[in-house]
Scaffold this motif. Structure first.
Motif, mmCIF file in Angstrom:
data_model
loop_
_atom_site.group_PDB
_atom_site.id
_atom_site.type_symbol
_atom_site.label_atom_id
_atom_site.label_comp_id
_atom_site.label_asym_id
_atom_site.label_seq_id
_atom_site.Cartn_x
_atom_site.Cartn_y
_atom_site.Cartn_z
ATOM 1 N N SER A 1 0.827 -1.207 0.000
ATOM 2 C CA SER A 1 0.000 0.000 0.000
ATOM 3 C C SER A 1 0.860 1.257 0.000
ATOM 4 O O SER A 1 2.064 1.227 0.279
ATOM 5 N N CYS B 1 -5.511 -4.951 -6.795
ATOM 6 C CA CYS B 1 -5.238 -3.621 -6.278
ATOM 7 C C CYS B 1 -6.480 -2.740 -6.385
ATOM 8 O O CYS B 1 -7.244 -2.847 -7.353
ATOM 9 N N TYR B 2 -6.660 -1.872 -5.409
ATOM 10 C CA TYR B 2 -7.791 -0.962 -5.382
ATOM 11 C C TYR B 2 -7.295 0.418 -4.941
ATOM 12 O O TYR B 2 -6.364 0.534 -4.127
ATOM 13 N N ASP B 3 -7.885 1.464 -5.471
ATOM 14 C CA ASP B 3 -7.544 2.828 -5.064
ATOM 15 C C ASP B 3 -8.816 3.653 -4.928
ATOM 16 O O ASP B 3 -9.875 3.273 -5.432
ATOM 17 N N ASP C 1 -4.593 3.850 -12.004
ATOM 18 C CA ASP C 1 -4.702 2.487 -11.500
ATOM 19 C C ASP C 1 -3.328 2.026 -11.049
ATOM 20 O O ASP C 1 -2.308 2.392 -11.649
ATOM 21 N N CYS D 1 -3.039 -3.052 -2.256
ATOM 22 C CA CYS D 1 -2.960 -4.285 -3.047
ATOM 23 C C CYS D 1 -2.812 -5.479 -2.115
ATOM 24 O O CYS D 1 -2.107 -5.400 -1.098
ATOM 25 N N TYR E 1 -3.757 3.717 -2.323
ATOM 26 C CA TYR E 1 -4.000 2.440 -2.999
ATOM 27 C C TYR E 1 -3.634 1.301 -2.059
ATOM 28 O O TYR E 1 -2.781 1.448 -1.163
#
Length: 414
Positions: A258, A296-298, A282, A315, A313
């Motif tokens: 992160s 992964c997300y943000d 992304d 992951c 972010y």
């Protein structure tokens, strides 16, 4: 008859004279004994008086020595409280601010003690560079002198070494290395996101963003992701209980990766205080034959909607099944127009430096490529700048100049 009386009288006279002489002799002996006893008592009293004086002097000297040691220790500890290595403007030092360079030999202070004390104390200090490491250590000798009740000179000495350590680094003692499984906020392993919800059973649940339908279950002790759950969009971690995630706990094994992405689209860019508006992007591991499974997300959508400047972010990277459980890959940002030299395009820098001073960039210090990662990695931060600009060199930690973090950046994606 007369003759007999005379003889009798003579005998009586002799008897009377003999009795008086004995009584006079006994009285003389008693007087001598009394005088001898009085002499012995006088000698004893003199000895007792002398002992009392010595005890009083000893107690007095002990009190004075304790006060002298206290003065010396207070002076030594006050020298250790320096808050700067050197004054920014040595010609005009700030009042009440002690710097390491202020630790110098000082003339005796002839009235260093309490004015109500029964002695006058003189305190002096002598500073010499430590022979083994003159640039980083200083030898300090504190001496306190005084004259006791018997007019005898007394003194105490305290010797110590004061190291030239940057005061700004003192807070680093409160930060646990990410490679160690130690407790951090909320009594959990330090890498677990602060917003993760403690389930009360040794685990915590974390929802990366409201726009996604995934939740991760962390082990509070190790920080490892031990569960992956599907939740309704918009679910908050605080709305989940241990019963809600019981079925999806212990169904995976992953490490958190992160960090934050900031933007500085000024000329020149500023890595210390980037404040340009955030842009959609992304985060993800670069695809290759050996890229580990990951997701992964943000929160860029939420940040952009609120005109924010910092995107976070998270992951979850799932390592191999061998022992030790490790992964190797490169983390890149996508979704931004990248073109070298075009001011309308972007360039991506990463915050990275040899923070521990060991001569290399470890996984925790954000290298270009991660190798054999076996723990969670946090604070893996990026800076987005114009493609026509160069990644800012930033600065190292320097509390004297107001720098409390390392803001050095290097090029990550042209």
């Amino acid at each position: 008859m007369f003759k007999h009386w005379s003889k009798c009288s003579s005998t009586c006279v002799r008897s009377c004279r003999s009795g008086n002489s004995s009584r006079h002799f006994d009285g003389g002996v008693a007087l001598i004994e009394a005088m001898v006893a009085l002499l012995i008592m006088a000698v004893g009293m003199l000895a007792l008086a002398g002992l009392h004086g010595k005890l009083r002097r000893g107690a007095d000297l002990s009190k004075q020595r304790g006060e002298a040691i206290r003065l010396a220790q207070r002076e030594m500890e006050s020298l250790r409280t320096y808050s700067l290595l050197a004054h920014p403007d040595p010609a005009n030092p700030a009042a009440g601010v002690l710097a390491y360079t202020d630790i110098e030999t000082q003339a005796p202070n002839t009235n260093a003690g309490d004015p109500n004390s029964n002695a006058v104390f003189s305190l002096s200090r002598v500073i010499t560079p430590w022979a083994e490491n003159q640039s980083a250590q200083t030898a300090v000798r504190i001496r306190v002198d005084w004259v006791d009740r018997a007019n005898s000179a007394q003194f105490v000495l305290i010797d110590s070494i004061i190291s030239r350590a940057d005061p700004g680094l003192s807070t680093a003692l409160t930060l646990a290395p990410t490679a160690l499984t130690v407790q951090g906020p909320a009594g959990r392993e330090a890498s677990i996101p602060v917003s993760a919800h403690d389930l009360g059973n040794g685990n915590s649940v974390f929802v990366p963003t409201r726009q996604d339908t995934v939740a991760w279950v962390f082990n509070n002790l190790s920080g490892v992701i031990i569960g992956k759950c599907t939740v309704a969009m918009g679910t908050l971690a605080t709305g989940l209980s241990k019963e809600d995630v019981a079925a999806c706990s212990n169904n995976t094994f992953g490490y958190l990766l992160s960090g934050f992405v900031r933007f500085s689209l000024t000329t020149p860019p500023d890595s210390s205080a980037p404040g340009s508006p955030a842009q959609a992007l992304d985060a993800g591991l670069v695809p290759s034959a050996s890229t580990p499974s990951h997701e992964c997300y943000d929160d860029s959508a939420e940040v952009i909607a609120s005109a924010g400047t910092v995107i976070s972010y998270h992951c979850a990277v799932y390592p191999n099944n061998s022992l030790p459980r490790v992964w190797s890959a490169r983390l890149n940002l996508s979704g931004l127009p990248l073109a070298d030299g075009d001011p309308n395009q972007r360039r991506i820098c990463r915050y990275s430096a040899d923070y521990d001073g060991n001569g290399s960039i470890s996984n925790a210090e954000h290298p270009a490529d991660y190798v054999n990662v076996s723990t969670a990695l946090t604070r893996q931060n990026f800076l987005v700048i114009k493609a026509s600009e160069s990644c800012p060199a930033g600065h190292a930690v320097n509390p004297a100049a107001g720098y409390f973090s390392n803001t050095a950046t290097v090029l990550h994606q042209p």
